[in-house]
Design a protein around this motif. Structure first.
Motif, PDB file in Angstrom:
ATOM      1  N   SER A  85      70.045  51.444  45.359  1.00  0.00           N
ATOM      2  CA  SER A  85      69.424  52.198  46.453  1.00  0.00           C
ATOM      3  C   SER A  85      68.312  53.102  45.927  1.00  0.00           C
ATOM      4  CB  SER A  85      70.478  53.043  47.177  1.00  0.00           C
ATOM      5  OG  SER A  85      71.482  52.212  47.737  1.00  0.00           O
ATOM      6  N   HIS A  86      68.552  53.728  44.765  1.00  0.00           N
ATOM      7  CA  HIS A  86      67.541  54.591  44.174  1.00  0.00           C
ATOM      8  C   HIS A  86      66.297  53.796  43.789  1.00  0.00           C
ATOM      9  CE1 HIS A  86      65.969  58.078  42.069  1.00  0.00           C
ATOM     10  NE2 HIS A  86      65.723  57.317  41.024  1.00  0.00           N
ATOM     11  N   LEU A  87      66.482  52.616  43.201  1.00  0.00           N
ATOM     12  CA  LEU A  87      65.341  51.793  42.804  1.00  0.00           C
ATOM     13  C   LEU A  87      64.563  51.302  44.019  1.00  0.00           C
ATOM     14  CD1 LEU A  87      66.946  49.691  39.919  1.00  0.00           C
ATOM     15  CD2 LEU A  87      65.395  51.632  39.718  1.00  0.00           C
ATOM     16  N   ARG A  88      65.280  50.950  45.077  1.00  0.00           N
ATOM     17  CA  ARG A  88      64.584  50.539  46.302  1.00  0.00           C
ATOM     18  C   ARG A  88      63.774  51.682  46.887  1.00  0.00           C
ATOM     19  NH1 ARG A  88      69.220  46.960  49.487  1.00  0.00           N
ATOM     20  NH2 ARG A  88      69.083  45.092  48.136  1.00  0.00           N
ATOM     21  N   PHE A  89      64.331  52.893  46.827  1.00  0.00           N
ATOM     22  CA  PHE A  89      63.606  54.062  47.328  1.00  0.00           C
ATOM     23  C   PHE A  89      62.349  54.314  46.495  1.00  0.00           C
ATOM     24  CE2 PHE A  89      62.844  58.658  47.315  1.00  0.00           C
ATOM     25  CZ  PHE A  89      62.668  58.885  48.663  1.00  0.00           C
ATOM     26  N   LEU A  90      62.461  54.150  45.168  1.00  0.00           N
ATOM     27  CA  LEU A  90      61.294  54.321  44.298  1.00  0.00           C
ATOM     28  C   LEU A  90      60.214  53.294  44.605  1.00  0.00           C
ATOM     29  CD1 LEU A  90      62.816  55.075  40.764  1.00  0.00           C
ATOM     30  CD2 LEU A  90      61.616  56.654  42.268  1.00  0.00           C
ATOM     31  N   HIS A  91      60.631  52.044  44.760  1.00  0.00           N
ATOM     32  CA  HIS A  91      59.653  50.985  44.985  1.00  0.00           C
ATOM     33  C   HIS A  91      58.990  51.110  46.357  1.00  0.00           C
ATOM     34  CE1 HIS A  91      58.277  46.700  45.509  1.00  0.00           C
ATOM     35  NE2 HIS A  91      57.867  46.951  44.277  1.00  0.00           N
ATOM     36  N   ALA A  92      59.683  51.736  47.302  1.00  0.00           N
ATOM     37  CA  ALA A  92      59.140  51.893  48.652  1.00  0.00           C
ATOM     38  C   ALA A  92      58.380  53.203  48.815  1.00  0.00           C
ATOM     39  CB  ALA A  92      60.265  51.828  49.680  1.00  0.00           C
ATOM     40  N   SER A  93      58.130  53.912  47.714  1.00  0.00           N
ATOM     41  CA  SER A  93      57.410  55.182  47.793  1.00  0.00           C
ATOM     42  C   SER A  93      55.967  54.947  48.243  1.00  0.00           C
ATOM     43  CB  SER A  93      57.434  55.889  46.436  1.00  0.00           C
ATOM     44  OG  SER A  93      56.841  55.073  45.440  1.00  0.00           O
ATOM     45  N   PRO A  94      55.307  55.978  48.771  1.00  0.00           N
ATOM     46  CA  PRO A  94      53.909  55.822  49.231  1.00  0.00           C
ATOM     47  C   PRO A  94      52.996  55.358  48.101  1.00  0.00           C
ATOM     48  CG  PRO A  94      54.836  57.877  50.030  1.00  0.00           C
ATOM     49  CD  PRO A  94      55.841  57.316  49.064  1.00  0.00           C
ATOM     50  N   PRO A  95      51.931  54.635  48.412  1.00  0.00           N
ATOM     51  CA  PRO A  95      51.032  54.108  47.369  1.00  0.00           C
ATOM     52  C   PRO A  95      50.437  55.182  46.459  1.00  0.00           C
ATOM     53  CG  PRO A  95      50.562  53.083  49.490  1.00  0.00           C
ATOM     54  CD  PRO A  95      51.527  54.182  49.755  1.00  0.00           C
ATOM     55  N   LEU A  96      50.343  56.415  46.960  1.00  0.00           N
ATOM     56  CA  LEU A  96      49.773  57.485  46.146  1.00  0.00           C
ATOM     57  C   LEU A  96      50.611  57.739  44.885  1.00  0.00           C
ATOM     58  CD1 LEU A  96      47.699  59.791  45.839  1.00  0.00           C
ATOM     59  CD2 LEU A  96      49.278  61.241  47.153  1.00  0.00           C
ATOM     60  N   ILE A  97      51.927  57.582  44.976  1.00  0.00           N
ATOM     61  CA  ILE A  97      52.815  57.878  43.853  1.00  0.00           C
ATOM     62  C   ILE A  97      52.553  56.931  42.677  1.00  0.00           C
ATOM     63  CG2 ILE A  97      55.203  58.184  43.134  1.00  0.00           C
ATOM     64  CD1 ILE A  97      54.186  60.191  45.244  1.00  0.00           C
ATOM     65  N   PRO A  98      52.622  55.592  42.877  1.00  0.00           N
ATOM     66  CA  PRO A  98      52.321  54.715  41.731  1.00  0.00           C
ATOM     67  C   PRO A  98      50.881  54.823  41.244  1.00  0.00           C
ATOM     68  CG  PRO A  98      52.580  53.429  43.748  1.00  0.00           C
ATOM     69  CD  PRO A  98      53.049  54.817  44.051  1.00  0.00           C
ATOM     70  N   ARG A  99      49.952  55.180  42.137  1.00  0.00           N
ATOM     71  CA  ARG A  99      48.562  55.341  41.696  1.00  0.00           C
ATOM     72  C   ARG A  99      48.434  56.505  40.730  1.00  0.00           C
ATOM     73  NH1 ARG A  99      45.725  54.555  47.641  1.00  0.00           N
ATOM     74  NH2 ARG A  99      46.059  52.281  47.794  1.00  0.00           N
ATOM     75  N   ILE A 100      49.105  57.615  41.041  1.00  0.00           N
ATOM     76  CA  ILE A 100      49.087  58.759  40.123  1.00  0.00           C
ATOM     77  C   ILE A 100      49.692  58.375  38.782  1.00  0.00           C
ATOM     78  CG2 ILE A 100      50.029  61.065  39.717  1.00  0.00           C
ATOM     79  CD1 ILE A 100      49.814  61.566  42.713  1.00  0.00           C
ATOM     80  N   LEU A 101      50.814  57.638  38.812  1.00  0.00           N
ATOM     81  CA  LEU A 101      51.456  57.191  37.576  1.00  0.00           C
ATOM     82  C   LEU A 101      50.521  56.322  36.762  1.00  0.00           C
ATOM     83  CD1 LEU A 101      53.897  56.820  35.699  1.00  0.00           C
ATOM     84  CD2 LEU A 101      54.661  54.972  37.211  1.00  0.00           C
ATOM     85  N   HIS A 102      49.860  55.380  37.405  1.00  0.00           N
ATOM     86  CA  HIS A 102      48.965  54.468  36.689  1.00  0.00           C
ATOM     87  C   HIS A 102      47.736  55.198  36.145  1.00  0.00           C
ATOM     88  CE1 HIS A 102      50.808  51.031  39.290  1.00  0.00           C
ATOM     89  NE2 HIS A 102      51.575  51.369  38.270  1.00  0.00           N
ATOM     90  N   ILE A 103      47.265  56.208  36.858  1.00  0.00           N
ATOM     91  CA  ILE A 103      46.144  57.000  36.354  1.00  0.00           C
ATOM     92  C   ILE A 103      46.545  57.751  35.091  1.00  0.00           C
ATOM     93  CG2 ILE A 103      44.703  59.018  36.845  1.00  0.00           C
ATOM     94  CD1 ILE A 103      44.570  58.059  39.749  1.00  0.00           C
TER      95      ILE A 103
END
Length: 208
Positions: free
Chosen positions: A42-60
């Motif tokens: 459930s936690h991993l699904r919640f992470l993967h469904a986070s808003p696009p801004l979150i992974p963009r910040i991580l990738h930056i």
């Protein structure tokens, strides 16, 4: 160096936030309860469904760390080639683990289709099932979550290695600077003593 340490520490902090989920799966001596896999999934699904801004910040942030390592290797010295070269290799290994295992695992968990279900999908002529079988995905739900947990641990060790190498480079440069400073100080003292001796010798000659 600050950019590299900041990006690496940021990435390492995200991995550490998953440690309460990874520890019972990998390191606990007692059998992992089935409910824990439900929490982790459930936690991993919640992470993967986070808003696009979150992974963009991580990738930056990841890109900034990579950029910092590449910039330090521009016109490298012997110290840069040793420490920063090894740091770059470890950092790229971490990015590879992140893309190949963690991102792929998050997509698999979000889809909720594992091992036997993928094979059944392939047998029924489903396109996604065919792709999963071609990629060799035959692990079940628990095994897939264990692979994700192990990937987090591997990534954490790689990032710690980058921090250790950067700390080693800082210590080596600091010791080198101290040695140069002590050598220049001793040389100036020696030159001053020789100059004073020469002046004393000249004054004695004048007296004679």
């Amino acid at each position: 160096m600050k950019i590299i340490i900041t990006a690496t520490s940021f990435f390492l902090g995200l991995i550490f936030s998953l440690f309460p989920y990874d520890y019972p799966i990998l390191w606990s001596t007692t059998p992992t309860p089935a409910t824990h896999f439900d929490y982790f999934e459930s936690h991993l699904r919640f992470l993967h469904a986070s808003p696009p801004l979150i992974p963009r910040i991580l990738h930056i942030v990841i890109f900034l760390g990579l950029l910092g390592l590449i910039m330090k290797l521009y016109k490298p010295s012997e110290s840069n080639m040793l420490f920063d070269g090894a740091s770059l290799v470890l950092y790229m290994c971490g990015i590879t683990v992140y893309i190949a295992n963690i991102v792929k695992g998050l997509r698999l968990v979000s889809g909720g289709v594992y091992g036997d279900e993928l094979v059944k999908g392939a047998a029924n002529g489903g396109g996604e099932g065919d792709e999963g079988v071609e990629q060799g995905q035959i692990l079940g739900r628990e095994d897939s979550l264990k692979v994700l947990a192990a990937s987090n641990t591997i990534l954490a060790l790689v990032l710690v290695g980058v921090l250790v190498l950067q700390a080693g480079q800082w210590y080596a440069e600091r010791k080198e600077a101290q040695e140069v400073e002590s050598f220049s100080t001793s040389s100036s003292k020696k030159g001053g003593s020789e100059k004073s001796e020469a002046q004393e010798g000249g004054s004695k000659k004048k007296r004679n």
